[in-house]
Scaffold this motif. Structure first.
Motif, short mmCIF file in Angstrom:
data_model
loop_
_atom_site.label_atom_id
_atom_site.label_comp_id
_atom_site.label_asym_id
_atom_site.label_seq_id
_atom_site.Cartn_x
_atom_site.Cartn_y
_atom_site.Cartn_z
N GLY A 1 7.81 1.95 5.32
CA GLY A 1 6.67 2.85 5.15
C GLY A 1 5.80 2.93 6.38
O GLY A 1 6.22 2.57 7.49
N ASP A 2 4.58 3.34 6.15
CA ASP A 2 3.70 3.68 7.27
C ASP A 2 2.91 2.52 7.84
O ASP A 2 2.09 2.71 8.73
CB ASP A 2 2.73 4.77 6.83
N SER A 3 3.11 1.30 7.34
CA SER A 3 2.37 0.18 7.90
C SER A 3 2.80 -0.06 9.35
O SER A 3 2.01 -0.53 10.17
CB SER A 3 2.54 -1.08 7.07
N GLY B 1 0.85 -1.18 0.00
CA GLY B 1 0.00 0.00 0.00
C GLY B 1 0.88 1.23 0.00
O GLY B 1 2.03 1.17 -0.44
N GLY B 2 0.35 2.33 0.54
CA GLY B 2 1.15 3.55 0.59
C GLY B 2 0.79 4.50 -0.52
O GLY B 2 -0.18 4.29 -1.25
N ALA B 3 1.61 5.53 -0.65
CA ALA B 3 1.24 6.63 -1.52
C ALA B 3 1.61 6.42 -2.99
O ALA B 3 0.81 6.70 -3.88
CB ALA B 3 1.85 7.91 -0.98
N GLY C 1 -2.94 -1.98 -2.82
CA GLY C 1 -3.99 -1.07 -2.36
C GLY C 1 -3.40 0.31 -2.13
O GLY C 1 -2.30 0.61 -2.62
N GLY C 2 -4.11 1.16 -1.39
CA GLY C 2 -3.59 2.49 -1.10
C GLY C 2 -3.53 3.34 -2.36
O GLY C 2 -4.13 3.02 -3.40
N GLY C 3 -2.74 4.42 -2.29
CA GLY C 3 -2.63 5.35 -3.41
C GLY C 3 -2.07 4.69 -4.65
O GLY C 3 -2.41 5.04 -5.77
N LEU C 4 -1.19 3.71 -4.47
CA LEU C 4 -0.52 3.17 -5.65
C LEU C 4 -1.44 2.36 -6.55
O LEU C 4 -1.15 2.18 -7.73
CB LEU C 4 0.75 2.40 -5.30
P1 AMP Z 1 4.22 4.85 2.51
O1 AMP Z 1 5.22 5.71 3.24
O2 AMP Z 1 4.64 4.47 1.15
O3 AMP Z 1 3.79 3.68 3.34
O4 AMP Z 1 2.94 5.78 2.27
C1 AMP Z 1 2.13 6.14 3.34
C2 AMP Z 1 1.16 7.19 2.96
O5 AMP Z 1 0.32 6.79 1.90
C3 AMP Z 1 0.24 7.52 4.12
O6 AMP Z 1 0.55 8.80 4.59
C4 AMP Z 1 -1.15 7.44 3.53
O7 AMP Z 1 -1.96 8.51 3.92
C5 AMP Z 1 -0.90 7.48 2.03
N1 AMP Z 1 -2.00 6.86 1.27
C6 AMP Z 1 -2.57 5.67 1.45
N2 AMP Z 1 -3.62 5.50 0.62
C7 AMP Z 1 -3.72 6.62 -0.13
C8 AMP Z 1 -4.61 7.06 -1.16
N3 AMP Z 1 -5.60 6.29 -1.58
N4 AMP Z 1 -4.41 8.29 -1.66
C9 AMP Z 1 -3.41 9.07 -1.23
N5 AMP Z 1 -2.53 8.71 -0.27
C10 AMP Z 1 -2.68 7.51 0.29
#
Ligand code: AMP
Length: 398
Positions: free
Chosen positions: A354-356, A195-197, A219-222
């Motif tokens: 990351g942020d998990s 997941g993540g951004a 999932g997440g932003g990616l």
């Molecule tokens: P990472 O450091 O790669 O784990 O990214 C973490 C960040 O991804 C967190 O601050 C989340 O808020 C962000 N994130 C997760 N899902 C989404 C989304 N659908 N759209 C934008 N940002 C997201």
């Protein structure tokens, strides 16, 4: 390579690189001491078996000179409490006075050096600076996984100066063992949840993991770059246009290798990024203009959860939505719970990068998963298949 369990520390001074890069508030109080606690078993092993400990670390990102807010002196009382011993403090990490203090250490005694990054030479990986650090001890122990991907003086360089007398500490061993369990000894089915951004930050790790995993959940932003790549409507969701081609390539590699690449089917969309936004749940590839996808939807949660629960090895990297905002945390929270449940049913789960890690702590599940890595960047690079200088410098003598 020496091993901490079988090494005779009696009468030896050990130079231990730890990661005490902990958050401090404006009153210099430690607000999260996990990293300090994580190093205690290594320190105790050495001092309990008749060795003395010269502990070194960095804290924050000082500009190569003294800055009080980054001084490790504020760590001393807490380290003393956790080890149950008086901790001597060297106000300079190198120099005659510090060498003298180290020479005078008695078996079982502990001394902490001032922040290594008060010298630019540390991050430059300067050999003369490393030599000065090496003068402080007879044996070198690296227990700082978080900086293992950097060829700094106190990690890779100093290690090269201890021909044979060097080893990993317990935390580092645990990190390596956990990553090996996932990368090379995974019990099947092996599922990775990414997941993540941004896709751009995860391409190399996805490419490498496609050689190992059975299921790759994205999932997440990616996810949105992948959805756009397959012709979906992504509204104002975070899409990296310049990564659409690579997303297509990853999908085709997954197909070739027989990996089950799973994307969200629905999501929570909002008109703005805040708790007072308007939201609705829509199919992942039918996001109206002006709306952005900020969390996975109910059907997706069900789909992801069922794969996770039938997995024997799980790697989780990155939240499934903007979990920092309550309205968009449901997906991340549900996945964290599913991983914890799978773990209690016998799966091995590794959380990291990351942020998990932040998410698993937020939901107080860090003790319900197999291992939470302490190294963000270092873990990602290891998972990408890169050689980490701090690790190679020790393993090289094998
Ligand atoms: P990472 O450091 O790669 O784990 O990214 C973490 C960040 O991804 C967190 O601050 C989340 O808020 C962000 N994130 C997760 N899902 C989404 C989304 N659908 N759209 C934008 N940002 C997201």
């Amino acid at each position: 390579m020496r091993h901490i369990d079988s090494y005779n520390f009696s009468g030896k001074r050990a130079l231990i690189r730890v990661d005490f890069n902990v958050p401090l508030n404006e009153n210099f109080e430690i607000t999260d001491d996990n990293r300090i606690r994580a190093a205690i078993p290594t320190i105790k092993k050495i001092t309990d078996s008749g060795g003395s400990a010269v502990i070194m670390s960095h804290l924050g990102r000082p500009d190569g000179s003294y800055e009080e807010k980054y001084s490790l002196r504020y760590i001393v009382p807490h380290l003393s409490k956790l080890t149950g011993k008086e901790v001597k403090f060297a106000t300079d990490c190198i120099g005659d006075e510090t060498v003298k203090m180290a020479n005078q250490l008695l078996p079982g005694e502990i001394m902490l050096l001032e922040n290594l990054r008060f010298y630019k030479a540390e991050t430059k990986g300067d050999r003369d600076f490393a030599k000065k650090l090496a003068e402080l001890a007879d044996v070198y122990v690296n227990d700082a996984f978080g900086t293992a991907h950097r060829a700094h003086a106190s990690t890779a360089r100093v290690s090269e100066l201890f021909a044979e007398e060097k080893m990993f500490g317990y935390l580092m061993e645990k990190e390596l063992e956990s990553m090996e369990k996932v990368l090379n000894k995974a019990e099947k089915p092996f599922t990775t949840i990414m997941g993540g951004a941004k896709v751009s930050e995860k391409i190399l790790i996805i490419e490498n993991l496609l050689n190992q995993v059975d299921n790759l959940i994205i999932g997440g932003g990616l996810a949105y770059t992948f959805i756009k790549a397959s012709g979906g409507k992504t509204g104002s969701s975070s899409v990296e246009e310049d990564r659409i081609e690579i997303a297509k390539k990853l999908v085709s590699i997954a197909k070739e290798k027989g990996v089950n690449l799973v994307l969200p089917v629905d999501n929570v969309v909002a008109d703005k990024l805040s708790n007072d936004s308007k939201t609705k749940e829509v199919p992942i590839d039918e996001i109206p203009d002006g709306w952005m996808g900020l969390d996975i939807g109910a059907k997706t949660i069900e789909k992801f959860t069922s794969i996770i629960k039938s997995s024997k090895t799980i790697l989780w990297n990155g939240p499934l939505g903007v979990f920092e905002i309550e309205k968009f945390e449901n997906g991340t929270k549900s996945i964290a719970n599913a991983i914890s449940e799978a773990t209690s049913n016998g799966a091995f789960s590794l959380i990291g990068g990351g942020d998990s890690v932040g998410a698993i702590k937020k939901y107080k599940l860090e003790n319900k998963v197999s291992f939470v890595s302490t190294g963000g960047g270092a873990m990602l690079e290891y998972m990408e298949g890169k050689i980490l200088p701090g690790i190679e410098a020790i393993r090289g003598s094998e």
